[in-house]
Design an enzyme around this catalytic site. Structure first.
Site, PDB file in Angstrom:
ATOM      1  N   ASP A 156       3.498  -4.167   7.793  1.00  0.00           N
ATOM      2  CA  ASP A 156       2.227  -3.460   7.684  1.00  0.00           C
ATOM      3  C   ASP A 156       1.135  -4.470   8.009  1.00  0.00           C
ATOM      4  O   ASP A 156       0.874  -5.394   7.234  1.00  0.00           O
ATOM      5  CB  ASP A 156       2.083  -2.912   6.252  1.00  0.00           C
ATOM      6  CG  ASP A 156       0.754  -2.206   6.037  1.00  0.00           C
ATOM      7  OD1 ASP A 156      -0.150  -2.370   6.867  1.00  0.00           O
ATOM      8  OD2 ASP A 156       0.625  -1.502   5.012  1.00  0.00           O
ATOM      9  N   GLN A 196      -4.064  -5.058   7.140  1.00  0.00           N
ATOM     10  CA  GLN A 196      -5.038  -6.043   6.646  1.00  0.00           C
ATOM     11  C   GLN A 196      -4.877  -7.410   7.310  1.00  0.00           C
ATOM     12  O   GLN A 196      -5.617  -8.331   6.978  1.00  0.00           O
ATOM     13  CB  GLN A 196      -4.912  -6.206   5.118  1.00  0.00           C
ATOM     14  CG  GLN A 196      -5.176  -4.948   4.327  1.00  0.00           C
ATOM     15  CD  GLN A 196      -6.627  -4.472   4.406  1.00  0.00           C
ATOM     16  OE1 GLN A 196      -7.510  -5.152   4.924  1.00  0.00           O
ATOM     17  NE2 GLN A 196      -6.868  -3.277   3.907  1.00  0.00           N
ATOM     18  N   LYS A 213      -9.985  -0.571  11.077  1.00  0.00           N
ATOM     19  CA  LYS A 213     -10.129  -1.772  10.251  1.00  0.00           C
ATOM     20  C   LYS A 213     -10.428  -3.012  11.102  1.00  0.00           C
ATOM     21  O   LYS A 213     -10.550  -4.114  10.589  1.00  0.00           O
ATOM     22  CB  LYS A 213      -8.864  -2.001   9.416  1.00  0.00           C
ATOM     23  CG  LYS A 213      -8.701  -0.965   8.294  1.00  0.00           C
ATOM     24  CD  LYS A 213      -7.573  -1.334   7.376  1.00  0.00           C
ATOM     25  CE  LYS A 213      -7.061  -0.179   6.553  1.00  0.00           C
ATOM     26  NZ  LYS A 213      -7.920   0.193   5.434  1.00  0.00           N
ATOM     27  N   HIS A 236       0.876  -1.179   0.000  1.00  0.00           N
ATOM     28  CA  HIS A 236       0.000   0.000   0.000  1.00  0.00           C
ATOM     29  C   HIS A 236       0.912   1.228   0.000  1.00  0.00           C
ATOM     30  O   HIS A 236       2.016   1.173   0.555  1.00  0.00           O
ATOM     31  CB  HIS A 236      -0.839  -0.052   1.284  1.00  0.00           C
ATOM     32  CG  HIS A 236      -1.874   1.009   1.428  1.00  0.00           C
ATOM     33  ND1 HIS A 236      -1.581   2.289   1.820  1.00  0.00           N
ATOM     34  CD2 HIS A 236      -3.222   0.973   1.248  1.00  0.00           C
ATOM     35  CE1 HIS A 236      -2.697   2.990   1.883  1.00  0.00           C
ATOM     36  NE2 HIS A 236      -3.709   2.228   1.540  1.00  0.00           N
ATOM     37  N   CYS A 269      -4.848   2.405  -3.561  1.00  0.00           N
ATOM     38  CA  CYS A 269      -3.603   2.967  -2.985  1.00  0.00           C
ATOM     39  C   CYS A 269      -2.432   2.028  -3.221  1.00  0.00           C
ATOM     40  O   CYS A 269      -1.596   1.825  -2.327  1.00  0.00           O
ATOM     41  CB  CYS A 269      -3.750   3.256  -1.496  1.00  0.00           C
ATOM     42  SG  CYS A 269      -4.930   4.542  -1.159  1.00  0.00           S
TER      43      CYS A 269
HETATM   44  N1  7TS Z   1      -1.674  -0.551   4.630  1.00  0.00           N
HETATM   45  C1  7TS Z   1      -2.567  -1.363   4.059  1.00  0.00           C
HETATM   46  C2  7TS Z   1      -2.156  -2.751   3.654  1.00  0.00           C
HETATM   47  C3  7TS Z   1      -3.869  -0.912   3.861  1.00  0.00           C
HETATM   48  O1  7TS Z   1      -4.763  -1.733   3.291  1.00  0.00           O
HETATM   49  C4  7TS Z   1      -4.242   0.398   4.256  1.00  0.00           C
HETATM   50  C5  7TS Z   1      -5.588   0.973   3.982  1.00  0.00           C
HETATM   51  C6  7TS Z   1      -3.242   1.184   4.879  1.00  0.00           C
HETATM   52  C7  7TS Z   1      -1.985   0.676   5.030  1.00  0.00           C
HETATM   53  C8  7TS Z   1      -3.533   2.553   5.381  1.00  0.00           C
HETATM   54  O2  7TS Z   1      -4.358   2.507   6.501  1.00  0.00           O
HETATM   55  P1  7TS Z   1      -4.837   3.844   7.218  1.00  0.00           P
HETATM   56  O3  7TS Z   1      -5.791   3.372   8.257  1.00  0.00           O
HETATM   57  O4  7TS Z   1      -3.639   4.514   7.766  1.00  0.00           O
HETATM   58  O5  7TS Z   1      -5.491   4.665   6.148  1.00  0.00           O
HETATM   59  N2  7TS Z   1      -6.253   0.349   2.935  1.00  0.00           N
HETATM   60  C9  7TS Z   1      -7.410   0.766   2.353  1.00  0.00           C
HETATM   61  C10 7TS Z   1      -8.013   0.033   1.328  1.00  0.00           C
HETATM   62  O6  7TS Z   1      -7.591  -1.019   0.877  1.00  0.00           O
HETATM   63  N3  7TS Z   1      -9.133   0.691   0.952  1.00  0.00           N
HETATM   64  O7  7TS Z   1      -9.244   1.803   1.682  1.00  0.00           O
HETATM   65  C11 7TS Z   1      -8.187   1.870   2.557  1.00  0.00           C
END
Ligand code: 7TS
Length: 408
Positions: free
Chosen positions: A198, A201, A224, A121, A362
């Site tokens: 990371d 997910q 999440k 990501h 992303c």
């Molecule tokens: N890393 C991964 C693997 C992600 O899927 C996401 C967000 C992030 C980092 C960033 O997370 P945040 O909470 O800091 O924004 N992924 C997604 C997605 O797949 N669709 O919307 C957000």
């Protein structure tokens, strides 16, 4: 088995969208909130609402107890050794930037290599690009196989004596690939490198034990996993966090402040400058209580059954391309319908009340690798049902029909 009773505890799911019952299949973006999580944050603002640590009065004590109580819940959830290793941030992105800015900029130099993957990501890529630019270190990509997995021998060949840091997602938000973090951590440690994982997910969907996996840094987001937005976690091994400098300076994180110099609080507070998102931590604690009451194994089992059922039914529809491995994948499926843009797929499904994601997710370098501009994605959580999958499959067939394809 996850019951209808549990589903009822998520009030937002009980609504109609475009005249149809909502079928929410965008859980990789964010997960809906259970009523108890909403009540926990509501209770914080109604009955507590004071700052952490600064002064001592009754409400402060409760408050700090709840904020610090949430930290202990996170520690237990990922099996960290100590709450000193649990830093509250605003989310995965903030956690990864913290490691990059603090550890990356101090401990990497010209000639060092940052090993990374094509499936990151942007949040686990751009911070490392910035570190590389600032320090003269270089980014090195692990080759990926056509099915969206990486062979251990390729990972091994990419990590060399020049590798100082490996940045890797545990679960791809596009491919659903589950990466072999324990083995990669060992390969990284064998050459004296650290591994930054990371977990955005993975932590909500798979049981994680940071000590067993020997992870150096793990980043994840509260929203999440059923907690509020604006709260996230950086786990770091104590010996690494101890030698790192804070990146945000000011209130809450200091020990002694003099005119020309200052000292910092001990871990984890030296990394938490300013008033934190206390209600967010409290809500995250409530979300973890719920997850623990169900059990991660149960959640994983439920999501695996959903994903396998969906894969089978999608696989039977001609003209649907599915990306990523066909087995041992996390609870999400990314796909395209031949000749139809993913935004159109999502728009037609939306008219049926079915919420899916479309776009580059992303992960633009991964889209380039896949040779597509965008994809559609369904992603599951513990409250999704087989009935919803049937509605989605029907919607998918209708979408294909709408755009003039012939069914097989
Ligand atoms: N890393 C991964 C693997 C992600 O899927 C996401 C967000 C992030 C980092 C960033 O997370 P945040 O909470 O800091 O924004 N992924 C997604 C997605 O797949 N669709 O919307 C957000």
């Amino acid at each position: 088995m996850i019951s209808q009773e549990i589903r009822k505890q998520f009030p937002i799911l009980n609504q109609r969208v475009n005249g149809h019952p909502l079928v929410y299949l965008d859980n990789a973006a964010t997960v809906k909130k259970r009523i108890q999580v909403i009540e926990a944050t509501d209770n914080y603002y109604r009955n507590i609402n004071s700052n952490v640590q600064r002064v001592v009065h009754k409400l402060i004590t409760w408050d700090t107890d709840t904020y610090e109580g949430a930290r202990e819940k996170v520690r237990a959830f990922i099996s960290a050794n100590s709450t000193e290793e649990i830093i509250f941030t605003s989310g995965t992105t903030a956690s990864l930037n913290l490691v990059a800015q603090s550890y990356g900029r101090s401990y990497l130099k010209k000639g060092d290599e940052i090993v990374i993957t094509y499936m990151e990501h942007h949040s686990n890529l751009i911070p490392w690009q910035q570190v590389a630019k600032a320090t003269g270190a270089t980014l090195k990509y692990i080759p990926m196989q056509q099915n969206g997995t990486m062979k251990l021998e390729n990972i091994k060949a990419t990590i060399t004596k020049n590798t100082k840091l490996v940045a890797m997602t545990q679960v791809s938000n596009v491919l659903g690939t589950i990466n072999p973090i324990q083995e990669v951590a060992k390969l990284a440690h064998d050459v004296g490198a650290v591994i930054v994982v990371d977990g955005a997910q993975s932590v909500p969907h798979i049981k994680i034990d940071v000590q067993a996996l020997d992870i150096d840094f793990l980043a994840f987001s509260g929203h999440k996993m059923g907690g509020p937005t604006g709260i996230g976690v950086l786990y770091g091994k104590k010996q690494l966090l101890e030698k790192m400098e804070p990146v945000e300076f000011g209130g809450e994180m200091i020990d002694v402040v003099e005119l020309y110099d200052s000292t910092w609080k001990e871990l984890p507070w030296k990394f938490e400058g300013g008033t934190p998102i206390i209600a967010g931590a409290v809500g995250l604690g409530a979300a973890i209580d719920f997850i623990q009451s169900i059990g991660m194994e149960e959640i994983e089992k439920h999501e695996t059954a959903l994903v396998n059922n969906t894969l089978e039914k999608m696989g039977a529809i001609e003209g649907v391309s599915i990306y990523g491995p066909m087995k041992e994948r996390s609870g999400l499926i990314t796909f395209n319908i031949d000749g139809v843009h993913s935004h159109d797929v999502a728009t037609v499904l939306d008219t049926e009340g079915i919420a899916v994601r479309a776009g580059h997710h992303c992960a633009q370098p991964l889209m380039n690798w896949l040779n597509v501009s965008a994809t559609a994605r369904v992603s599951f959580y513990l409250y999704n049902t087989d009935e919803e999958i049937d509605i989605f499959i029907k919607g998918l067939k209708k979408t294909k029909e709408y755009f003039g394809h012939v069914f097989s």
